[in-house]
Design an enzyme around this catalytic site. Structure first.
Site, PDB file in Angstrom:
ATOM      1  N   LYS A 219      41.654  41.653  46.007  1.00  0.00           N
ATOM      2  CA  LYS A 219      42.683  41.361  47.001  1.00  0.00           C
ATOM      3  C   LYS A 219      42.116  40.438  48.087  1.00  0.00           C
ATOM      4  CE  LYS A 219      45.733  43.645  50.277  1.00  0.00           C
ATOM      5  NZ  LYS A 219      46.279  44.889  50.788  1.00  0.00           N
ATOM      6  N   GLU A 225      30.718  43.853  45.591  1.00  0.00           N
ATOM      7  CA  GLU A 225      30.505  44.146  44.170  1.00  0.00           C
ATOM      8  C   GLU A 225      31.174  43.088  43.294  1.00  0.00           C
ATOM      9  OE1 GLU A 225      31.565  46.216  46.467  1.00  0.00           O
ATOM     10  OE2 GLU A 225      30.740  48.242  46.210  1.00  0.00           O
ATOM     11  N   GLY A 281      45.515  47.995  47.894  1.00  0.00           N
ATOM     12  CA  GLY A 281      44.659  47.918  46.703  1.00  0.00           C
ATOM     13  C   GLY A 281      44.958  49.010  45.692  1.00  0.00           C
ATOM     14  N   ARG A 282      45.092  50.245  46.158  1.00  0.00           N
ATOM     15  CA  ARG A 282      45.294  51.363  45.230  1.00  0.00           C
ATOM     16  C   ARG A 282      46.743  51.462  44.746  1.00  0.00           C
ATOM     17  NH1 ARG A 282      43.880  52.559  50.261  1.00  0.00           N
ATOM     18  NH2 ARG A 282      45.189  53.842  51.597  1.00  0.00           N
ATOM     19  N   GLU A 367      41.847  58.083  48.912  1.00  0.00           N
ATOM     20  CA  GLU A 367      41.746  56.958  49.850  1.00  0.00           C
ATOM     21  C   GLU A 367      43.009  56.931  50.724  1.00  0.00           C
ATOM     22  OE1 GLU A 367      41.323  52.477  48.895  1.00  0.00           O
ATOM     23  OE2 GLU A 367      39.268  53.198  48.868  1.00  0.00           O
ATOM     24  N   HIS A 398      36.572  73.803  27.860  1.00  0.00           N
ATOM     25  CA  HIS A 398      35.245  74.277  27.439  1.00  0.00           C
ATOM     26  C   HIS A 398      34.189  73.921  28.472  1.00  0.00           C
ATOM     27  CE1 HIS A 398      36.785  75.410  23.499  1.00  0.00           C
ATOM     28  NE2 HIS A 398      37.622  74.407  23.719  1.00  0.00           N
ATOM     29  N   LYS A 518      29.706  50.233  54.090  1.00  0.00           N
ATOM     30  CA  LYS A 518      29.550  48.817  53.709  1.00  0.00           C
ATOM     31  C   LYS A 518      28.728  48.078  54.755  1.00  0.00           C
ATOM     32  CE  LYS A 518      34.193  48.014  51.778  1.00  0.00           C
ATOM     33  NZ  LYS A 518      35.380  47.177  51.941  1.00  0.00           N
TER      34      LYS A 518
HETATM   35  O1  F6P Z   1      37.078  50.622  48.675  1.00  0.00           O
HETATM   36  C1  F6P Z   1      37.798  49.923  49.619  1.00  0.00           C
HETATM   37  C2  F6P Z   1      38.715  48.908  49.015  1.00  0.00           C
HETATM   38  O2  F6P Z   1      39.184  48.107  50.055  1.00  0.00           O
HETATM   39  C3  F6P Z   1      39.858  49.502  48.223  1.00  0.00           C
HETATM   40  O3  F6P Z   1      40.913  49.904  49.000  1.00  0.00           O
HETATM   41  C4  F6P Z   1      40.193  48.357  47.328  1.00  0.00           C
HETATM   42  O4  F6P Z   1      40.981  48.777  46.268  1.00  0.00           O
HETATM   43  C5  F6P Z   1      38.815  47.926  46.916  1.00  0.00           C
HETATM   44  O5  F6P Z   1      38.037  48.069  48.089  1.00  0.00           O
HETATM   45  C6  F6P Z   1      38.690  46.535  46.369  1.00  0.00           C
HETATM   46  O6  F6P Z   1      39.082  45.555  47.291  1.00  0.00           O
HETATM   47  P1  F6P Z   1      39.394  44.084  46.848  1.00  0.00           P
HETATM   48  O7  F6P Z   1      40.520  44.104  45.876  1.00  0.00           O
HETATM   49  O8  F6P Z   1      39.739  43.342  48.106  1.00  0.00           O
HETATM   50  O9  F6P Z   1      38.147  43.512  46.214  1.00  0.00           O
END
Ligand code: F6P
Length: 556
Positions: A219, A225, A281-282, A367, A398, A518
């Site tokens: 987003k 990452e 995002g979620r 979240e 199990h 972060k």
């Molecule tokens: O973990 C925090 C967060 O902002 C989530 O809400 C989001 O889904 C994720 O990081 C990834 O963010 P982006 O789509 O901006 O890379």
């Protein structure tokens, strides 16, 4: 003109949940019914199992095995009304900026509105925007799936790797696994999220860059990452394709709200699929973030999934609380979390294709509702979001079910089953569904000491073999796992989360809690990489850990 209904709403809302009339009545009611056993509730009412059932969009929710009476439902509905659920829901559907701490609308519901609808927010018809992107996604997916889209060496794409994390990964991977039955089996789909290099290395080790397409989903297009993995992917692709930068255009597409960031990374914005800041995002799996899902199952099945979401949106908006599946599930979560002290909810899908569903729900629920202050910033004096967790049945039986059946903790469970199997094999499906029904029955009714004795159990073993029962469950039953059912199921939980957040008067749409870690990690990276011994100003534990890592790391 922008309308922020939340400030006046927060001001009009009584200060604390506990001071509400409906809350006080619920507490008094809980003192009466809270210890009544499900055995007694069922014995007193032979129609309970048929009456306490609600249905929408092909999902049937049996909520009869909850520690409730009809009065509980009435009181929970009154609480929802007093807390302004209907008003807040309408504010969301109208596009008002209900995400107050980020000053944003919350419009994932617009992502699945049919083409003929219109929703004008700040002068823009967002439904039109949504369908313009869906059309571009559809055309692109058709080209890739048909082989018309060629890679740099002229070969068609065979592998798709989604790079993203959080909402830009969990939805796509969950949906791909859930809909694998409907996917193009000629193609391989993989998902890279972790900044741990192993994730990328294992996802690509047997793939040919010439037939691999990366979908970089972010987003913000700034997430550490995702950017790290995207850079690794670019190097990997260029190394395998002779280093010609022109190859990037054929092997990378981006999904983002940040076109400047995408361009800066080197992906042509022609190859970018956009979404908007009003998609959390979620809550984004049915935006362009679902591109990998659409590549896997095709635009038609993707549209069916959106229709499933929309059917529950409409139901949530229109059905009275007493028959409203997401509202009921949300209110029951509040009932157990706040009045019985339950700290967790187990989600137990009896469907192997839903193996990533609990992981997906963890971000959606935790979240969203892992918050300790109300909309106006006051610390809550009640419990908010529960820990959601789970595994597919029957595997979990199990493993951890022992604790649910005989442990000391109350763990409400959602059991999810489908009447028709996607892979019929012998009588497997009957065995699977027998376990769904048996678990709900065992959890509710248990086995008394007298029943255990009557089986001839030696007295010393009787206590060990007693099942107290009175463990609540929801059973969600659908005909078959289809793209449409999946959409409905996800929307069910989305709006359950919304209902809980509304009762708790918290903002279910921000996520400030992920920021601090972060920021601290960014500060620590140079300390790990510094050639000279850095001066560390952390607490003694953190500093010692950093020193230990520096002393022992290898392979740098
Ligand atoms: O973990 C925090 C967060 O902002 C989530 O809400 C989001 O889904 C994720 O990081 C990834 O963010 P982006 O789509 O901006 O890379």
């Amino acid at each position: 003109m922008r309308v922020n209904t939340l400030a006046p709403m927060a001001a009009d809302t009584p200060m604390t949940l506990r001071s509400l009339d409906a809350w006080k009545r619920l507490e008094a009611h809980n003192a009466e019914i809270g210890s009544t056993h499900l055995r007694d509730l069922f014995a007193a009412d032979s129609a309970r199992g048929e009456r306490l059932v609600a249905e929408a969009a092909g999902l049937q929710l049996d909520f009869s095995k909850n520690r409730i009476s009809d009065e509980t439902i009435d009181l929970l509905a009154a609480l929802a009304a007093e807390r302004g659920l209907a008003e807040r829901r309408e504010a969301m559907f109208r596009g008002e900026r209900i995400n107050v701490s980020e000053d944003r609308s919350v419009l994932h519901v617009a992502l699945r509105m049919p083409r003929e609808r219109s929703l004008v927010v700040d002068g823009t018809d967002v439904v039109k925007q949504v369908h313009a992107v869906l059309d571009r996604m559809g055309a692109f997916c058709e080209r890739v799936r048909s082989g018309e889209w060629r890679g740099h060496t002229g070969e068609p794409i065979r592998n798709v790797i989604n790079i993203g994390i959080g909402g830009s990964d969990l939805g796509p991977v969950m949906a791909y696994e859930a809909l694998r039955h409907y996917s193009n089996r000629e193609m391989t789909f993989r998902f890279v999220s972790n900044v741990d290099g192993t994730d990328f290395a294992e996802a690509t080790r047997d793939l040919d860059p010439a037939v691999t397409l990366f979908v970089v989903c972010s987003k913000t297009f700034t997430t550490l990452e995702t950017m790290t993995n995207a850079r690794t992917a670019r190097e990997w692709a260029l190394a395998g394709l002779g280093g010609d930068k022109a190859a990037i255009a054929k092997h990378f597409v981006a999904v983002s709200t940040n076109d400047a960031g995408v361009a800066e990374f080197g992906i042509d914005t022609e190859n970018m699929f956009e979404f908007w800041d009003w998609v959390g995002g979620r809550y984004s799996m049915d935006s362009a973030i679902g591109l990998s899902t659409m590549l896997a199952v095709g635009p038609g099945a993707f549209a069916e999934m959106l229709a499933g979401f929309h059917a529950i949106d409409e139901h949530f908006r229109e059905a009275p609380t007493e028959r409203n599946l997401p509202a009921l599930m949300g209110l029951l979560a509040v009932w157990y979390g706040d009045l019985f002290g339950a700290r967790t909810v187990a989600v137990l899908p009896y469907e192997q294709y839903l193996k990533r569903f609990p992981a997906y729900l963890q971000q959606l629920t935790m979240e969203s509702n892992g918050k300790h202050v109300t909309l106006d910033g006051t610390r809550v004096d009640y419990e908010t979001g529960a820990v959601y967790w789970g595994e597919p049945g029957t595997n979990g039986q199990h493993s951890f079910y022992q604790l649910i059946h005989q442990g000391t903790k109350l763990i409400p469970c959602d059991l999810i089953g489908f009447c028709e199997p996607l892979n019929p094999l012998g009588d497997d499906h009957d065995l699977l569904l027998a376990n769904v029904f048996a678990q709900a029955e065992a959890l509710a009714f248990g086995k008394t000491a007298d029943e255990v004795r009557a089986e001839g159990t030696p007295e010393a073993l009787v206590p060990h073999r007693v099942f107290e029962g009175n463990r609540p469950t929801n059973t969600i039953l659908a005909r078959r796992l289809t793209p449409e059912t999946l959409g409905s199921l996800v929307a069910l939980y989305e709006h359950s989360v919304f209902t809980q957040g509304t009762v708790w008067n918290i903002n279910s749409f921000d996520q400030w809690g992920v920021e601090l870690g972060k920021v601290l990690a960014k500060r620590i990276v140079p300390e790990l990489q510094s050639p000279d011994e850095p001066e560390l100003a952390h607490d003694s534990s953190t500093s010692a850990l950093i020193r230990r890592y520096r002393a022992h790391r290898s392979g740098g």
